[in-house]
Design an enzyme around this catalytic site. Structure first.
Site, PDB file in Angstrom:
ATOM      1  N   LYS A 183     -16.641   7.252  32.864  1.00  0.00           N
ATOM      2  CA  LYS A 183     -15.930   7.518  34.123  1.00  0.00           C
ATOM      3  C   LYS A 183     -16.661   6.920  35.324  1.00  0.00           C
ATOM      4  CE  LYS A 183     -14.708  11.544  36.991  1.00  0.00           C
ATOM      5  NZ  LYS A 183     -14.514  13.000  36.983  1.00  0.00           N
ATOM      6  N   HIS A 228     -14.488  17.625  31.545  1.00  0.00           N
ATOM      7  CA  HIS A 228     -13.489  17.781  32.609  1.00  0.00           C
ATOM      8  C   HIS A 228     -12.121  18.073  31.985  1.00  0.00           C
ATOM      9  CE1 HIS A 228     -11.096  16.853  36.176  1.00  0.00           C
ATOM     10  NE2 HIS A 228     -12.207  16.683  36.889  1.00  0.00           N
ATOM     11  N   LYS A 270     -18.075  24.997  40.383  1.00  0.00           N
ATOM     12  CA  LYS A 270     -17.828  23.631  40.837  1.00  0.00           C
ATOM     13  C   LYS A 270     -17.149  23.653  42.212  1.00  0.00           C
ATOM     14  CE  LYS A 270     -14.958  19.594  39.838  1.00  0.00           C
ATOM     15  NZ  LYS A 270     -14.060  18.921  38.888  1.00  0.00           N
ATOM     16  N   ASP A 299     -19.434  15.704  32.578  1.00  0.00           N
ATOM     17  CA  ASP A 299     -18.529  16.023  33.667  1.00  0.00           C
ATOM     18  C   ASP A 299     -18.103  17.493  33.614  1.00  0.00           C
ATOM     19  OD1 ASP A 299     -16.713  15.888  35.739  1.00  0.00           O
ATOM     20  OD2 ASP A 299     -15.734  14.078  35.025  1.00  0.00           O
ATOM     21  N   ASP A 300     -18.441  18.248  34.643  1.00  0.00           N
ATOM     22  CA  ASP A 300     -18.025  19.650  34.770  1.00  0.00           C
ATOM     23  C   ASP A 300     -18.647  20.580  33.734  1.00  0.00           C
ATOM     24  OD1 ASP A 300     -16.474  18.736  36.821  1.00  0.00           O
ATOM     25  OD2 ASP A 300     -14.571  19.495  36.051  1.00  0.00           O
ATOM     26  N   ASP A 313     -22.906  16.522  36.204  1.00  0.00           N
ATOM     27  CA  ASP A 313     -22.566  15.961  37.516  1.00  0.00           C
ATOM     28  C   ASP A 313     -22.309  17.022  38.568  1.00  0.00           C
ATOM     29  OD1 ASP A 313     -20.059  16.858  36.595  1.00  0.00           O
ATOM     30  OD2 ASP A 313     -18.978  15.200  37.514  1.00  0.00           O
ATOM     31  N   ASN A 314     -21.945  18.226  38.164  1.00  0.00           N
ATOM     32  CA  ASN A 314     -21.737  19.342  39.082  1.00  0.00           C
ATOM     33  C   ASN A 314     -21.613  20.620  38.265  1.00  0.00           C
ATOM     34  OD1 ASN A 314     -18.767  17.583  39.407  1.00  0.00           O
ATOM     35  ND2 ASN A 314     -18.738  19.541  38.331  1.00  0.00           N
ATOM     36  N   HIS A 352     -15.195   6.555  38.995  1.00  0.00           N
ATOM     37  CA  HIS A 352     -14.851   7.443  40.113  1.00  0.00           C
ATOM     38  C   HIS A 352     -15.613   7.125  41.394  1.00  0.00           C
ATOM     39  CE1 HIS A 352     -13.315  11.756  41.171  1.00  0.00           C
ATOM     40  NE2 HIS A 352     -12.636  10.769  41.775  1.00  0.00           N
ATOM     41  N   CYS A 359     -17.514  15.465  41.759  1.00  0.00           N
ATOM     42  CA  CYS A 359     -17.720  14.219  41.010  1.00  0.00           C
ATOM     43  C   CYS A 359     -18.281  13.042  41.806  1.00  0.00           C
ATOM     44  CB  CYS A 359     -16.400  13.790  40.364  1.00  0.00           C
ATOM     45  SG  CYS A 359     -15.709  14.999  39.229  1.00  0.00           S
TER      46      CYS A 359
END
Length: 573
Positions: A150, A242, A318, A58-59, A300-301, A152, A96
């Site tokens: 996660k 994240h 992001k 994540d991130d 994810d990004n 989401h 996300c």
């Protein structure tokens, strides 16, 4: 000609980093680490469906892995990637929920109604229930399916939960941002709740355990209790890296020489995650899964540069449609790959994992027509050409329209005020407001707020609404060719028009006070009754456009419980 403002670095400094050379297109930025191979020299036969482990971080920024030249230590990721296939033309989504929804459905956001923003905790919204998910297809193929981490993708009713969308087991968070130790998440002042769930129950007993370690331990437990003779799919969606920036102190100590505090904490979290991946790989070997396994690693990004991440030398961050927001870290590691230890420049998108993994599992794709993804396994394993020729990054009709965009600027066929982006072959087009557009260097050389992230900023693009880049020749998006190649602009605008005709209405309902954790025992979780669902189902109106309603009974109850909770807390203190 674009005018650039340089702050903190000279062009000589930039060249010393080695990023302003077109050598970026070489197979690897750094030499592969010489290490003992993790796979056998002769690949095993594809005699049965493989075990699949999909790891999503994540991130994590494009620059934030060792083999992209980072100062962050990721020996496990470097080794797995070096012995597998590095995907250096791999794309994800800029935030996300969109990336996760496209992974799970194999469809673009415009085909699930999730093309705007993310699913927020108090929205009566989730991944559309008419979508057949990746884990559901793998269950059909005889797989045991497990999710750790996660979600989401919405949870307003029980039918939205991971265990109702194809996963046999689930341990993780439902919202998008929780404390790594306490698992608390606040969606505004006073709107806080606990968010760690075991299946469909709240996992109160796990509080205090660092999530990265907790999730890796759960994967180990799953593998230990399952038979390697039966196929298994494990989706590991790490919360890391994240915000909030939290890590065990021993990892932070390794980066004590970093001047930028946010970067120091962020680096510690990345290295901690790397060790978690090492433990998962070790468990695959220990329990007899490894020789018939496929490990996919993806971000994810793009990285959030204001929170320590780096996408250098790419443009943006992001939440943007510049390469820094949508080009991801990706690789596949597997003894089943025919041509290992190489870098692939085949065009791959996150939607491609759905048909690719279902095909590997020998599943049936005939009853899920209209997928936007492609089976890219031959491109990954054998080095064949990718079946993908283009990527729709997104069309978001609700995002703030660009002030200077117009239908006229779009040749009368497309309103360039609308945020959209598409790649066709070597060309990439952006319209509307693509987001923060600077080039941001690694944040390790200074700790002065505001200076390290202002390295290079465009000063003549504020009145634009159309950009065109040859991404193959110009991966850093430095040379806008929209004025020189109006023919290409028009062609790509026609592709946007084509895709827009297939888009379904945006799903972005207003938030509801019924979702407040106070009404769910202090935890985030499903809140909608059958009557609520009938009222909310199909809502498409954006949050910001809805008028405030008069206070209802539930609002008064919410206020009462808030005051009561405040009194109880003050007495406790």
């Amino acid at each position: 000609m674009a005018v650039y403002a340089l702050t903190g670095f000279s062009l000589v400094s930039l060249l010393s980093f080695g990023y302003l050379s077109w050598d970026w297109m070489k197979p690897s930025l750094v030499a592969d680490m010489a290490a003992e191979p993790m796979e056998k020299s002769l690949p095993p036969t594809f005699s049965r469906p493989p075990h699949i482990v999909f790891i999503l971080t994540d991130d994590q920024g494009y620059h934030d892995v060792g083999y992209h030249g980072s100062d962050i230590q990721t020996p496990t990721l470097d080794r797995l990637a070096a012995e597998g296939v590095k995907l250096e033309n791999y794309y994800i989504q800029p935030i996300c929920t969109p990336s996760r929804s496209q992974l799970i459905t194999g469809r673009y956001q415009i085909h699930t109604g999730l093309q705007h923003s993310i699913i927020r905790p108090r929205q009566p919204n989730c991944l559309p229930l008419d979508q057949v998910t990746l884990p559901q297809k793998l269950q059909e193929a005889g797989y045991s399916t497990h999710m750790v981490g996660k979600w989401h993708l919405g949870f307003y009713k029980k039918e939205c939960l991971p265990t109702r969308r194809g996963f046999d087991t689930f341990l993780g968070s439902l919202t998008g941002n929780v404390d790594y130790y306490t698992y608390d998440n606040c969606d505004g002042p006073g709107i806080c709740g606990y968010d760690l769930h075991e299946g469909e129950d709240v996992a109160w007993d796990q509080s205090g355990k660092y999530s990265t370690f907790l999730y890796a331990q759960r994967v180990n437990k799953i593998l230990a209790s399952h038979s390697p003779k039966e196929p298994i799919f494990i989706y590991v969606a790490f919360q890391a890296v994240h915000t909030p920036l939290q890590s065990p102190k021993e990892y932070i100590y390794r980066y004590r020489s970093m001047g930028n505090v946010a970067r120091r904490k962020y680096a510690a979290m990345v290295t901690c995650m790397d060790e978690a991946v090492k433990n998962i790989t070790w468990a695959l070997k220990k329990y007899g899964y490894y020789d018939n396994s496929v490990i996919v690693f993806s971000t994810d990004n793009g990285g959030q540069t204001v929170s320590g991440g780096s996408n250098w030398p790419l443009r943006g961050r992001k939440g943007t449609y510049w390469e820094g927001g949508v080009r991801g870290i990706g690789f596949v590691h597997s003894p089943l790959i025919k041509h290992k230890r190489r870098t692939s420049w085949a065009l791959v998108h996150i939607t491609d994992w759905y048909p690719t993994l279902v095909s590997l599992a020998r599943g049936n794709l005939s009853n899920v027509p209209g997928l936007d993804g492609y089976n890219v396994w031959p491109a990954i394993s054998e080095g064949k050409e990718s079946p993908r020729a283009e990527i729709l990054h997104n069309i978001d009709p609700l995002y703030n329209h660009a002030k200077y965009g117009s239908l006229e600027d779009g040749f009368g066929i497309w309103n360039t005020a609308v945020q959209a982006s598409i790649r066709v072959g070597e060309w990439k087009l952006l319209t509307g407001d693509p987001g923060y557009s600077d080039w941001i260097p690694p944040q390790t050389l200074t700790n002065f707020p505001g200076s390290w992230w202002n390295l290079e900023r465009l000063t003549d693009g504020l009145r634009k609404s159309v950009w065109l880049f040859n991404i193959t020749a110009d991966p850093y998006e430095r040379y806008d060719l929209s004025d020189q190649r109006p023919d290409v602009v028009r062609t790509l605008l026609m592709r946007l028009v084509h895709y827009n005709r297939t888009a379904i209405p945006v799903r972005y309902p207003a938030e509801t006070p019924r979702a407040h954790p106070d009404f769910n025992g202090g935890a985030w979780g499903p809140w909608a009754s059958e009557d609520d669902v009938e009222e909310w189902e199909g809502i498409r109106e954006p949050l910001k456009s809805r008028n405030k309603k008069k206070k209802c009974k539930i609002c008064k109850l919410r206020s009462f419980f808030r005051k009561l909770n405040t009194r109880l807390m003050s007495n406790r203190i």
